[in-house]
Design a protein around this motif. Sequence first.
Motif, PDB file in Angstrom:
ATOM      1  N   MET A   1      71.364  80.613  59.852  1.00 19.89           N
ATOM      2  CA  MET A   1      70.176  80.070  60.477  1.00 19.89           C
ATOM      3  C   MET A   1      70.603  79.210  61.669  1.00 19.89           C
ATOM      4  N   ALA A   2      69.870  79.321  62.753  1.00 19.38           N
ATOM      5  CA  ALA A   2      70.181  78.574  63.975  1.00 19.38           C
ATOM      6  C   ALA A   2      70.000  77.074  63.756  1.00 19.38           C
ATOM      7  N   GLU A   3      70.794  76.289  64.461  1.00 18.55           N
ATOM      8  CA  GLU A   3      70.701  74.828  64.370  1.00 18.55           C
ATOM      9  C   GLU A   3      69.302  74.341  64.738  1.00 18.55           C
ATOM     10  N   TYR A   4      68.675  74.963  65.715  1.00 18.98           N
ATOM     11  CA  TYR A   4      67.312  74.611  66.135  1.00 18.98           C
ATOM     12  C   TYR A   4      66.355  74.707  64.944  1.00 18.98           C
ATOM     13  N   ASP A   5      66.396  75.836  64.227  1.00 17.40           N
ATOM     14  CA  ASP A   5      65.540  76.028  63.057  1.00 17.40           C
ATOM     15  C   ASP A   5      65.866  75.007  61.970  1.00 17.40           C
ATOM     16  N   GLN A   6      67.144  74.724  61.759  1.00 15.34           N
ATOM     17  CA  GLN A   6      67.542  73.737  60.756  1.00 15.34           C
ATOM     18  C   GLN A   6      66.993  72.360  61.097  1.00 15.34           C
ATOM     19  N   ARG A   7      66.998  71.995  62.374  1.00  8.68           N
ATOM     20  CA  ARG A   7      66.446  70.705  62.789  1.00  8.68           C
ATOM     21  C   ARG A   7      64.962  70.621  62.447  1.00  8.68           C
ATOM     22  N   ILE A   8      64.224  71.685  62.727  1.00  5.78           N
ATOM     23  CA  ILE A   8      62.789  71.694  62.421  1.00  5.78           C
ATOM     24  C   ILE A   8      62.570  71.566  60.917  1.00  5.78           C
ATOM     25  N   LEU A   9      63.348  72.299  60.121  1.00  6.55           N
ATOM     26  CA  LEU A   9      63.206  72.228  58.661  1.00  6.55           C
ATOM     27  C   LEU A   9      63.562  70.844  58.131  1.00  6.55           C
ATOM     28  N   ARG A  10      64.550  70.164  58.745  1.00 11.51           N
ATOM     29  CA  ARG A  10      64.880  68.792  58.330  1.00 11.51           C
ATOM     30  C   ARG A  10      63.709  67.843  58.589  1.00 11.51           C
ATOM     31  N   VAL A  11      63.062  67.992  59.741  1.00  6.65           N
ATOM     32  CA  VAL A  11      61.909  67.138  60.045  1.00  6.65           C
ATOM     33  C   VAL A  11      60.764  67.451  59.089  1.00  6.65           C
ATOM     34  N   ALA A  12      60.554  68.717  58.772  1.00  6.79           N
ATOM     35  CA  ALA A  12      59.519  69.091  57.802  1.00  6.79           C
ATOM     36  C   ALA A  12      59.818  68.469  56.443  1.00  6.79           C
ATOM     37  N   ALA A  13      61.084  68.486  56.035  1.00  9.39           N
ATOM     38  CA  ALA A  13      61.463  67.887  54.748  1.00  9.39           C
ATOM     39  C   ALA A  13      61.210  66.380  54.751  1.00  9.39           C
ATOM     40  N   MET A  14      61.455  65.727  55.873  1.00 10.78           N
ATOM     41  CA  MET A  14      61.175  64.295  55.979  1.00 10.78           C
ATOM     42  C   MET A  14      59.685  64.010  55.825  1.00 10.78           C
ATOM     43  N   ASN A  15      58.867  65.024  56.085  1.00 10.66           N
ATOM     44  CA  ASN A  15      57.418  64.873  56.004  1.00 10.66           C
ATOM     45  C   ASN A  15      56.834  65.587  54.784  1.00 10.66           C
ATOM     46  N   GLY A  16      57.670  65.778  53.769  1.00 12.90           N
ATOM     47  CA  GLY A  16      57.178  66.231  52.473  1.00 12.90           C
ATOM     48  C   GLY A  16      57.170  67.716  52.213  1.00 12.90           C
ATOM     49  N   THR A  17      57.738  68.533  53.091  1.00 13.74           N
ATOM     50  CA  THR A  17      57.739  69.976  52.873  1.00 13.74           C
ATOM     51  C   THR A  17      59.153  70.523  52.923  1.00 13.74           C
ATOM     52  N   VAL A  18      59.598  71.035  51.790  1.00 14.63           N
ATOM     53  CA  VAL A  18      60.911  71.668  51.732  1.00 14.63           C
ATOM     54  C   VAL A  18      60.677  73.169  51.769  1.00 14.63           C
ATOM     55  N   ALA A  19      61.282  73.828  52.761  1.00 13.01           N
ATOM     56  CA  ALA A  19      61.119  75.270  52.918  1.00 13.01           C
ATOM     57  C   ALA A  19      62.462  75.876  53.282  1.00 13.01           C
ATOM     58  N   GLU A  20      62.650  77.117  52.921  1.00 18.72           N
ATOM     59  CA  GLU A  20      63.881  77.840  53.228  1.00 18.72           C
ATOM     60  C   GLU A  20      63.899  78.360  54.667  1.00 18.72           C
ATOM     61  N   THR A  21      62.718  78.728  55.182  1.00 17.23           N
ATOM     62  CA  THR A  21      62.621  79.288  56.530  1.00 17.23           C
ATOM     63  C   THR A  21      61.377  78.727  57.225  1.00 17.23           C
ATOM     64  N   LEU A  22      61.286  78.971  58.518  1.00 20.27           N
ATOM     65  CA  LEU A  22      60.119  78.548  59.287  1.00 20.27           C
ATOM     66  C   LEU A  22      58.911  79.432  59.035  1.00 20.27           C
ATOM     67  N   ASP A  23      59.080  80.499  58.261  1.00 20.19           N
ATOM     68  CA  ASP A  23      57.970  81.398  57.950  1.00 20.19           C
ATOM     69  C   ASP A  23      56.958  80.785  56.998  1.00 20.19           C
ATOM     70  N   SER A  24      57.319  79.721  56.336  1.00 16.08           N
ATOM     71  CA  SER A  24      56.406  79.075  55.394  1.00 16.08           C
ATOM     72  C   SER A  24      55.262  78.394  56.137  1.00 16.08           C
ATOM     73  N   PRO A  25      54.007  78.707  55.779  1.00 15.04           N
ATOM     74  CA  PRO A  25      52.874  78.040  56.425  1.00 15.04           C
ATOM     75  C   PRO A  25      52.845  76.537  56.143  1.00 15.04           C
ATOM     76  N   ALA A  26      53.571  76.101  55.132  1.00 14.34           N
ATOM     77  CA  ALA A  26      53.611  74.672  54.820  1.00 14.34           C
ATOM     78  C   ALA A  26      54.331  73.873  55.906  1.00 14.34           C
ATOM     79  N   VAL A  27      55.216  74.526  56.656  1.00 14.32           N
ATOM     80  CA  VAL A  27      55.986  73.823  57.690  1.00 14.32           C
ATOM     81  C   VAL A  27      55.079  73.346  58.820  1.00 14.32           C
TER      82      VAL A  27
END
Length: 153
Positions: A1-27
């Motif tokens: 997974m690209a670092e860019y995508d990982q950064r977005i997922l880290r910010v999503a996790a900080m805001n209560g959503t843990v997801a494996e990919t950006l495909d999750s509508p929860a992100v």
Amino acid sequence: MAEYDQRILRVAAMNGTVAETLDSPAVPEALGKALATVLRANDPDVVAFWSSADTAVLAHVVARELGAELLPVAEDQGRILVGRPIVATARVAVIDIDWTGNLGLAPLARALGGPTVVVAAGSILRPVTPVDEGAEPTLHVLEPAEDSADAAR
């Protein structure tokens, strides 16, 4: 997974959503709600964004949460195309996932700044390169500074 995508997922996790990919509508839901919370103090009537699929989803959530109108903006051969006219007294928040893509923050803020007031700018990711603070409104970013510094290495 690209670092860019990982950064977005880290910010999503900080805001209560843990997801494996950006495909999750929860992100975009989590990120849009968090960005709306930050921008709410600026009381925007309109949420404007550079028109792209990813940013459109985020912008819809932010606008919904703020009770604001949505305004897509596009660039075509050097011309900036605003989706529709806006009221001259509108208070506009401009948003993007990352201001280093597209044309950036300053051209969007300037294009909408005429009779309207661009009151705030928001993004998910902190720009790795500095944004020209004199040319646009205050920038609100969800990603902590230390995370963007790590991505620059």
